[in-house]
Design an enzyme around this catalytic site. Structure first.
Site, PDB file in Angstrom:
ATOM      1  N   HIS A 149       0.847  -1.202   0.000  1.00 26.46           N
ATOM      2  CA  HIS A 149       0.000   0.000   0.000  1.00 26.46           C
ATOM      3  C   HIS A 149       0.879   1.248   0.000  1.00 26.46           C
ATOM      4  CE1 HIS A 149      -3.250   2.774   0.957  1.00 26.46           C
ATOM      5  NE2 HIS A 149      -2.459   3.278   1.887  1.00 26.46           N
ATOM      6  N   THR A 178       3.630  -5.998   2.898  1.00 19.27           N
ATOM      7  CA  THR A 178       4.747  -6.457   2.070  1.00 19.27           C
ATOM      8  C   THR A 178       5.431  -5.323   1.313  1.00 19.27           C
ATOM      9  OG1 THR A 178       2.981  -7.103   0.540  1.00 19.27           O
ATOM     10  CG2 THR A 178       4.063  -8.866   1.752  1.00 19.27           C
ATOM     11  N   GLU A 179       4.759  -4.183   1.182  1.00 23.82           N
ATOM     12  CA  GLU A 179       5.364  -2.994   0.565  1.00 23.82           C
ATOM     13  C   GLU A 179       4.696  -1.755   1.132  1.00 23.82           C
ATOM     14  OE1 GLU A 179       5.292  -2.752  -3.692  1.00 23.82           O
ATOM     15  OE2 GLU A 179       6.213  -4.714  -3.997  1.00 23.82           O
ATOM     16  N   ASN A 180       5.500  -0.814   1.611  1.00 19.37           N
ATOM     17  CA  ASN A 180       4.999   0.514   1.970  1.00 19.37           C
ATOM     18  C   ASN A 180       6.199   1.447   2.020  1.00 19.37           C
ATOM     19  OD1 ASN A 180       4.234   2.379   4.791  1.00 19.37           O
ATOM     20  ND2 ASN A 180       2.907   2.471   3.000  1.00 19.37           N
TER      21      ASN A 180
END
EC number: 3.2.1.21
Length: 551
Positions: free
Chosen positions: A345, A412-414
């Site tokens: 996100h 997992t992604e920010n």
């Protein structure tokens, strides 16, 4: 025979029971409260991430096959400044150096991807297995574990073997399901005794839409209105098959978990009192995250996708919907194939209703009947699509909780990019972004959302797909002009390190001191960098950097 009124009453009771079983997301409640000081649960996992094509380089070394991104980036005009990932960060040669950075950061986990063509050059296991590729990942995993860093491994982060694209049309073809399963099975066999967290696909939305609808990403196809849906359909089936393979053949021995990493921007209604805007915002999220999450948790596509695409397909005179369908057997096979949900996100959009006539042509974007808007007051430090809207993160996490039965979540992604040509290690906007977004995640956990870990995106500056090296997401600055690709810590390294050490935000006075100390550190680093006193030989060794002790 039962009287009609009794049957109706039964139907109403069944409906009430169904509705009460699924908690509804409250669109009208947007709590944008003040900063929350507090700690994350004991055992919360802190990490950073990367992907193979973006960081490894060594694109044609040691028996690696060619990927669709190798081919795509070598075509003129596809990537900003015609950059390629041929050498990128040279991560292939700098494993020890980069793990030293992770250890200095006190990371609990590192998320990376395996390059399918590095271990199976053509993508077809029966053709050839590249032992040198397997050895590289063996070494990486062993070194991580020696340093007490948990590997979280992504099987597919966009670098499909080119042979599979040329021979079969890539993810347009159902045959990918078996080839991907063979590849995943090899990974479980070779690495599963040490890897306990597996992610099948990273951001399948982007693979489908940008790879097969807009053509902005490899393989660069523009199959409007059909390509994205077909690619997504085959990826969902491939994910389910790999989950079942692990479940039946490896789970008892290896005791691991299989998930998927889905990207989801939050969609906020422009007007919370307008039902049409609320419906449009929900449609935005369902066409994005729900497209993949709903089949894995509930067995089929979101109803709103089936309704909208089906209706537009009929209006266009097509005999069936452009959205493929799952058979009853496939629905039950796919449902429940997610041990944890990975969420990537970055940002939020305001959403309002907008009708696109069916005769305007078909595309994923017009199928949704909505418009995306941004608030001009939102900070936009780098990528044109990425605005800092921290409260959207908490909203998205609560939406996932209500829609999918509060699954186990790993972020997992920010992270956030910058778009500047000069060297800037004092990235105060990134510090602010991490502080605010991580705090909204803490509030979501307080709301009861089951978040187990957080992955800062990304460890290093790296190749940013069609943007080349013009955008930087890294905690560490990489000097791509220097053949040794030295890494330098940005201020955000020191700030993130303090969040990890404190497992949250202890109190206002301490948190305010973090930024001051991080800025002091980067100022001295900037001076050394400007004076050319960082030698490429020692640039990757944390001990030579001016690092302050923990507060």
């Amino acid at each position: 025979m039962l009287p009609r009124c009794v049957l109706t009453l039964c139907h109403v009771l069944v409906l009430v029971l169904c509705l009460s079983a699924a908690e509804d997301f409250d669109w009208t409640k947007n709590d944008r409260g003040s900063f929350y000081y507090g700690s994350f649960p004991t055992g919360f996992s802190w990490g950073a991430g990367s992907s193979a094509y973006q960081t490894e380089g060594a694109w044609d070394k040691d028996g690696k096959g060619i990927s669709i991104w190798d081919v795509f980036s070598h075509k003129k005009g596809k990537v900003a400044f015609n950059d390629t990932g041929d050498s990128s960060c040279d991560g292939y040669y700098k494993v020890k150096e980069d793990i030293a950075l992770m250890k200095d950061l006190k990371l609990n986990h590192y998320r990376f991807s395996i390059s399918w063509p590095r271990i199976i050059p053509t993508g077809i296991k029966s053709d050839h297995i590249n032992e040198r590729g397997l050895k590289y990942y063996d070494n990486l995993i062993d070194l991580l574990l020696e340093n007490k860093i948990t590997p979280i491994v992504t099987l597919y982060h966009w670098d499909l073997p080119q042979v599979l694209q040329e021979k079969y049309g890539g993810w347009q073809n159902i045959s990918m399901v078996n080839y991907f399963n063979d590849y995943a099975n090899l990974c479980f066999e070779r690495f599963g005794n040490r890897v306990k967290y597996w992610i099948t696909f990273n951001n399948p939305w982007s693979i489908a839409v940008e790879g097969y609808e807009t053509g902005e990403h490899a393989p660069g196809l523009r199959l409007k209105g059909t390509g994205a849906y077909r690619a997504a359909h085959n990826m969902i089936k491939a994910h389910a098959k790999v989950w079942h393979t692990y479940d039946t053949q490896w789970r008892n021995k290896q005791k691991g978990f299989i998930g998927i990493s889905l990207s989801g921007d939050w969609g906020e209604p422009v007007d919370l009192t307008n039902q049409k805007d609320i419906e449009a915002a929900e449609r935005y999220v369902q066409f994005y995250l729900g497209w993949f999450a709903t089949p894995l948790f509930h067995g089929d596509y979101p109803q709103v996708m089936k309704d909208y695409i089906g209706r537009k397909s009929a209006q266009q005179g097509l005999g069936s919907s452009r959205l493929p369908t799952f058979s009853p057997q496939e629905k039950s096979y796919i449902k429940g194939t997610c041990d944890f949900l990975g969420i990537g996100h970055f940002t939020t959009r305001y959403i309002t209703q907008k009708n696109f006539p069916a005769n305007r042509g078909n595309s994923y974007f017009t199928d949704r009947d909505l418009a995306e808007l941004v608030d001009p007051r939102w900070p936009d430090p780098g990528s044109e699509w990425l605005y800092s809207v921290p409260w959207g993160f908490r909203r998205l996490l609560n939406f996932v909780k209500t829609q999918y039965g509060n699954p186990m979540i790993y972020i997992t992604e920010n992270g956030v990019s910058e778009k500047m040509m000069c060297t800037e290690l004092c990235d105060d906007w990134r510090i602010q972004y991490y502080k605010d977004y991580i705090n909204e995640m803490l509030k979501a956990i307080k709301d009861g959302v089951n978040v187990k870990g957080y992955t800062a995106w990304s460890l290093l500056d790296k190749f940013e797909w069609d943007e080349g090296y013009s955008e930087r997401f890294g905690l560490y600055y990489v000097d791509f002009r220097n053949k040794n690709k030295p890494r330098y810590p940005k201020a955000s390294v020191h700030y993130y390190k303090r969040i990890i050490s404190s497992n949250g935000f202890p109190n206002q006075r301490e948190v305010e001191s973090w930024k001051r100390k991080a800025t002091e550190t980067c100022s001295s680093s900037n001076q050394l960098l400007a004076a050319g006193q960082y030698s490429s030989e020692n640039a990757g060794k944390p001990k030579v950097w001016p690092v302050h002790d923990e507060v």
